[in-house]
Design a protein around this motif. Structure first.
Motif, PDB file in Angstrom:
ATOM      1  N   GLN A 168      10.612 -18.673  11.019  1.00  0.00           N
ATOM      2  CA  GLN A 168      10.217 -17.264  10.926  1.00  0.00           C
ATOM      3  C   GLN A 168      10.619 -16.619   9.607  1.00  0.00           C
ATOM      4  OE1 GLN A 168      12.111 -18.612  13.327  1.00  0.00           O
ATOM      5  NE2 GLN A 168      13.777 -17.230  13.999  1.00  0.00           N
ATOM      6  N   ALA A 169      11.417 -17.317   8.818  1.00  0.00           N
ATOM      7  CA  ALA A 169      11.785 -16.799   7.497  1.00  0.00           C
ATOM      8  C   ALA A 169      10.696 -17.046   6.467  1.00  0.00           C
ATOM      9  CB  ALA A 169      13.096 -17.441   7.029  1.00  0.00           C
ATOM     10  N   TRP A 170       9.694 -17.856   6.843  1.00  0.00           N
ATOM     11  CA  TRP A 170       8.646 -18.236   5.898  1.00  0.00           C
ATOM     12  C   TRP A 170       7.277 -18.066   6.529  1.00  0.00           C
ATOM     13  CZ3 TRP A 170      10.478 -19.544   1.140  1.00  0.00           C
ATOM     14  CH2 TRP A 170      11.822 -19.955   1.055  1.00  0.00           C
ATOM     15  N   ARG A 171       6.294 -17.864   5.684  1.00  0.00           N
ATOM     16  CA  ARG A 171       4.895 -17.917   6.125  1.00  0.00           C
ATOM     17  C   ARG A 171       4.121 -18.751   5.112  1.00  0.00           C
ATOM     18  NH1 ARG A 171       1.738 -14.590   2.984  1.00  0.00           N
ATOM     19  NH2 ARG A 171       2.824 -12.922   1.846  1.00  0.00           N
ATOM     20  N   PRO A 202      12.333 -29.898   7.341  1.00  0.00           N
ATOM     21  CA  PRO A 202      12.236 -29.239   8.657  1.00  0.00           C
ATOM     22  C   PRO A 202      11.424 -27.942   8.629  1.00  0.00           C
ATOM     23  CG  PRO A 202      14.499 -29.190   7.811  1.00  0.00           C
ATOM     24  CD  PRO A 202      13.734 -30.148   6.964  1.00  0.00           C
ATOM     25  N   ILE A 203      11.459 -27.218   7.504  1.00  0.00           N
ATOM     26  CA  ILE A 203      10.659 -25.994   7.401  1.00  0.00           C
ATOM     27  C   ILE A 203       9.168 -26.334   7.474  1.00  0.00           C
ATOM     28  CG2 ILE A 203       9.951 -24.145   5.836  1.00  0.00           C
ATOM     29  CD1 ILE A 203      12.864 -24.119   4.803  1.00  0.00           C
ATOM     30  N   LEU A 204       8.738 -27.321   6.704  1.00  0.00           N
ATOM     31  CA  LEU A 204       7.328 -27.731   6.717  1.00  0.00           C
ATOM     32  C   LEU A 204       6.911 -28.240   8.095  1.00  0.00           C
ATOM     33  CD1 LEU A 204       7.078 -29.604   3.277  1.00  0.00           C
ATOM     34  CD2 LEU A 204       6.262 -27.292   3.823  1.00  0.00           C
ATOM     35  N   SER A 205       7.818 -28.951   8.732  1.00  0.00           N
ATOM     36  CA  SER A 205       7.522 -29.476  10.068  1.00  0.00           C
ATOM     37  C   SER A 205       7.355 -28.345  11.076  1.00  0.00           C
ATOM     38  CB  SER A 205       8.646 -30.419  10.510  1.00  0.00           C
ATOM     39  OG  SER A 205       8.405 -30.908  11.814  1.00  0.00           O
ATOM     40  N   GLU A 206       8.269 -27.384  11.034  1.00  0.00           N
ATOM     41  CA  GLU A 206       8.205 -26.263  11.967  1.00  0.00           C
ATOM     42  C   GLU A 206       6.963 -25.403  11.745  1.00  0.00           C
ATOM     43  OE1 GLU A 206       9.999 -25.382  14.557  1.00  0.00           O
ATOM     44  OE2 GLU A 206      11.393 -27.052  14.422  1.00  0.00           O
ATOM     45  N   LEU A 207       6.503 -25.335  10.510  1.00  0.00           N
ATOM     46  CA  LEU A 207       5.308 -24.541  10.202  1.00  0.00           C
ATOM     47  C   LEU A 207       4.022 -25.326  10.459  1.00  0.00           C
ATOM     48  CD1 LEU A 207       6.460 -22.733   6.931  1.00  0.00           C
ATOM     49  CD2 LEU A 207       6.188 -21.736   9.209  1.00  0.00           C
ATOM     50  N   GLY A 208       4.148 -26.587  10.840  1.00  0.00           N
ATOM     51  CA  GLY A 208       2.996 -27.380  11.252  1.00  0.00           C
ATOM     52  C   GLY A 208       2.124 -27.906  10.136  1.00  0.00           C
ATOM     53  N   VAL A 209       2.719 -28.159   8.952  1.00  0.00           N
ATOM     54  CA  VAL A 209       1.902 -28.653   7.844  1.00  0.00           C
ATOM     55  C   VAL A 209       2.348 -30.028   7.321  1.00  0.00           C
ATOM     56  CG1 VAL A 209       1.139 -26.385   7.062  1.00  0.00           C
ATOM     57  CG2 VAL A 209       3.277 -27.333   6.179  1.00  0.00           C
ATOM     58  N   SER A 210       3.425 -30.559   7.849  1.00  0.00           N
ATOM     59  CA  SER A 210       3.936 -31.843   7.344  1.00  0.00           C
ATOM     60  C   SER A 210       2.884 -32.931   7.390  1.00  0.00           C
ATOM     61  CB  SER A 210       5.170 -32.283   8.149  1.00  0.00           C
ATOM     62  OG  SER A 210       6.255 -31.425   7.904  1.00  0.00           O
ATOM     63  N   GLN A 211       2.103 -32.941   8.463  1.00  0.00           N
ATOM     64  CA  GLN A 211       1.128 -34.016   8.660  1.00  0.00           C
ATOM     65  C   GLN A 211      -0.033 -33.945   7.685  1.00  0.00           C
ATOM     66  OE1 GLN A 211       1.426 -31.370  10.532  1.00  0.00           O
ATOM     67  NE2 GLN A 211      -0.635 -30.530  10.807  1.00  0.00           N
ATOM     68  N   LEU A 212      -0.180 -32.837   6.982  1.00  0.00           N
ATOM     69  CA  LEU A 212      -1.283 -32.704   6.033  1.00  0.00           C
ATOM     70  C   LEU A 212      -0.983 -33.387   4.699  1.00  0.00           C
ATOM     71  CD1 LEU A 212      -2.317 -28.967   6.620  1.00  0.00           C
ATOM     72  CD2 LEU A 212      -3.480 -31.030   7.439  1.00  0.00           C
ATOM     73  N   PHE A 213       0.282 -33.693   4.456  1.00  0.00           N
ATOM     74  CA  PHE A 213       0.676 -34.240   3.166  1.00  0.00           C
ATOM     75  C   PHE A 213       0.963 -35.737   3.259  1.00  0.00           C
ATOM     76  CE2 PHE A 213       1.607 -29.720   2.900  1.00  0.00           C
ATOM     77  CZ  PHE A 213       1.020 -29.404   1.678  1.00  0.00           C
ATOM     78  N   ASP A 214       0.494 -36.458   2.263  1.00  0.00           N
ATOM     79  CA  ASP A 214       0.758 -37.900   2.197  1.00  0.00           C
ATOM     80  C   ASP A 214       2.194 -38.168   1.802  1.00  0.00           C
ATOM     81  OD1 ASP A 214      -2.053 -39.176   2.537  1.00  0.00           O
ATOM     82  OD2 ASP A 214      -2.355 -37.558   1.087  1.00  0.00           O
ATOM     83  N   THR A 215       2.783 -37.255   1.044  1.00  0.00           N
ATOM     84  CA  THR A 215       4.189 -37.400   0.675  1.00  0.00           C
ATOM     85  C   THR A 215       4.766 -36.027   0.344  1.00  0.00           C
ATOM     86  OG1 THR A 215       5.737 -38.654  -0.707  1.00  0.00           O
ATOM     87  CG2 THR A 215       3.829 -37.719  -1.809  1.00  0.00           C
ATOM     88  N   VAL A 216       6.067 -35.895   0.535  1.00  0.00           N
ATOM     89  CA  VAL A 216       6.801 -34.678   0.178  1.00  0.00           C
ATOM     90  C   VAL A 216       7.916 -35.093  -0.765  1.00  0.00           C
ATOM     91  CG1 VAL A 216       8.239 -32.765   1.007  1.00  0.00           C
ATOM     92  CG2 VAL A 216       6.245 -33.522   2.349  1.00  0.00           C
ATOM     93  N   VAL A 217       7.886 -34.583  -1.983  1.00  0.00           N
ATOM     94  CA  VAL A 217       8.876 -34.933  -2.999  1.00  0.00           C
ATOM     95  C   VAL A 217       9.811 -33.734  -3.171  1.00  0.00           C
ATOM     96  CG1 VAL A 217       9.264 -35.647  -5.379  1.00  0.00           C
ATOM     97  CG2 VAL A 217       7.233 -36.452  -4.141  1.00  0.00           C
ATOM     98  N   VAL A 218      11.069 -33.915  -2.761  1.00  0.00           N
ATOM     99  CA  VAL A 218      12.067 -32.848  -2.796  1.00  0.00           C
ATOM    100  C   VAL A 218      13.085 -33.186  -3.874  1.00  0.00           C
ATOM    101  CG1 VAL A 218      13.730 -31.513  -1.441  1.00  0.00           C
ATOM    102  CG2 VAL A 218      11.750 -32.572  -0.309  1.00  0.00           C
ATOM    103  N   SER A 219      13.327 -32.262  -4.779  1.00  0.00           N
ATOM    104  CA  SER A 219      14.218 -32.530  -5.911  1.00  0.00           C
ATOM    105  C   SER A 219      15.602 -32.992  -5.463  1.00  0.00           C
ATOM    106  CB  SER A 219      14.339 -31.282  -6.794  1.00  0.00           C
ATOM    107  OG  SER A 219      14.935 -30.208  -6.077  1.00  0.00           O
ATOM    108  N   ALA A 220      16.120 -32.403  -4.390  1.00  0.00           N
ATOM    109  CA  ALA A 220      17.454 -32.766  -3.920  1.00  0.00           C
ATOM    110  C   ALA A 220      17.521 -34.202  -3.430  1.00  0.00           C
ATOM    111  CB  ALA A 220      17.891 -31.816  -2.800  1.00  0.00           C
ATOM    112  N   GLU A 221      16.380 -34.778  -3.078  1.00  0.00           N
ATOM    113  CA  GLU A 221      16.340 -36.147  -2.572  1.00  0.00           C
ATOM    114  C   GLU A 221      16.085 -37.167  -3.671  1.00  0.00           C
ATOM    115  OE1 GLU A 221      14.517 -34.898   1.823  1.00  0.00           O
ATOM    116  OE2 GLU A 221      13.314 -36.066   0.413  1.00  0.00           O
ATOM    117  N   VAL A 222      15.273 -36.801  -4.660  1.00  0.00           N
ATOM    118  CA  VAL A 222      14.891 -37.782  -5.685  1.00  0.00           C
ATOM    119  C   VAL A 222      15.760 -37.717  -6.935  1.00  0.00           C
ATOM    120  CG1 VAL A 222      12.522 -37.848  -4.860  1.00  0.00           C
ATOM    121  CG2 VAL A 222      13.135 -36.274  -6.709  1.00  0.00           C
TER     122      VAL A 222
END
Length: 294
Positions: A168-171, A202-222
């Motif tokens: 709910q903090a994001w749209r 988790p934000i992308l997952s909760e907003l229901g868009v994770s499945q639309l992306f082939d990959t998610v590149v997060v700076s903190a992870e890479v």
């Protein structure tokens, strides 16, 4: 004399539009036939840039014509999207959130003061680690919250931090889902490329868009943050595409536009070059000629 030089006099601005268009048609037909196969641009967008750079026509003209000559060929095979400020938008102003939690812990600043202190803190060079966002990003965000509110209470920081992991903090940007679904249905490969901490997935997952992306590149992870071109190269490797096949969309000129271009990736500045995800989808699938419908 090359085909380009033969047609150049016919492509000057003083010629009637119909003459220029006819000349361009001949030019492009010739290029399609004569360009060495190994060097031939493999998408309309690249061909448009080659001819526009030669001074024969504007990029808009060439892209429009190519869309007619080679219908059905997408301008790009992949799209990289920035998260915060582009795909994701906070539902409340930062100062409002900080003050709502801060007043319980004695923060008596005005909204304007908090906002000014936030901007100053965010623009302060971060020296505690190579990256701003390491893991969950708590050290960096603790510094931001403390500097913005003057409050060093750990409980207050945790409340603010946990607020931004809630969906709910994001749209999502208006029209993002149908536009991304259209691109995905057309075979376009999609990726998020973001300077963010580990809360992003988790934000992308909760907003229901994770499945639309082939990959998610997060700076903190890479281990790279935009504008470092390595983070874009990593996304290209994940998508198995070359830099010329992809366009990046983001709201920060330095991080998104300059960073992407340093990696050889075309970039569109959100709010300047493109204003909606529908426009992004149409440009990707139809080329710049899609803007003629706006």
């Amino acid at each position: 004399m090359t085909l380009l030089n033969m047609l150049r006099p016919m492509l000057c601005g003083s010629r009637p539009a119909a003459v220029q268009t006819a000349s361009l048609r001949v030019l492009f037909r010739g290029l399609q036939l004569l360009w060495p196969g190994s060097q031939r641009p493999h998408c309309d967008q690249q061909m448009a840039y080659h001819v526009a750079a030669a001074g024969t026509a504007s990029l808009q003209q060439t892209s429009t014509l190519l869309s007619l000559l080679r219908p059905g060929l997408p301008a790009y095979k992949g799209v990289l999207v920035d998260a915060a400020g582009t795909l994701l938008v906070p539902t409340e102003r930062t100062a409002d959130v900080y003050l709502r939690y801060g007043v319980k812990y004695g923060c008596k600043m005005s909204e304007a003061e908090v906002l000014e202190r936030f901007r100053r803190a965010y623009n302060t060079p971060w020296g505690q680690s190579q990256l701003r966002y390491v893991g969950d990003g708590r050290p960096f965000w603790r510094f931001i919250v403390e500097q913005s509110t003057g409050c060093q209470d750990e409980a207050m920081f945790e409340e603010v931090y946990k607020h931004y992991v809630q969906p709910q903090a994001w749209r999502l940007a208006p029209g993002a889902i149908p536009a991304l679904e259209k691109l995905k249905a057309a075979g376009t490969r999609l990726a998020v490329v973001s300077n963010f901490d580990t809360r992003l997935r988790p934000i992308l997952s909760e907003l229901g868009v994770s499945q639309l992306f082939d990959t998610v590149v997060v700076s903190a992870e890479v281990g790279w943050e935009k504008p470092n071109p390595n983070i874009f190269q990593h996304a290209l490797q994940c998508l198995q595409l070359s830099s010329s096949d992809v366009v990046h969309v983001g709201d920060d000129r330095r991080n998104d536009v300059w960073g992407a271009r340093d990696a050889g990736v075309t970039a569109w500045l959100w709010g300047v070059d493109v204003h909606s995800f529908d426009q992004v989808a149409r440009r990707v699938l139809l080329g710049l000629a899609a803007d003629d419908d706006d």
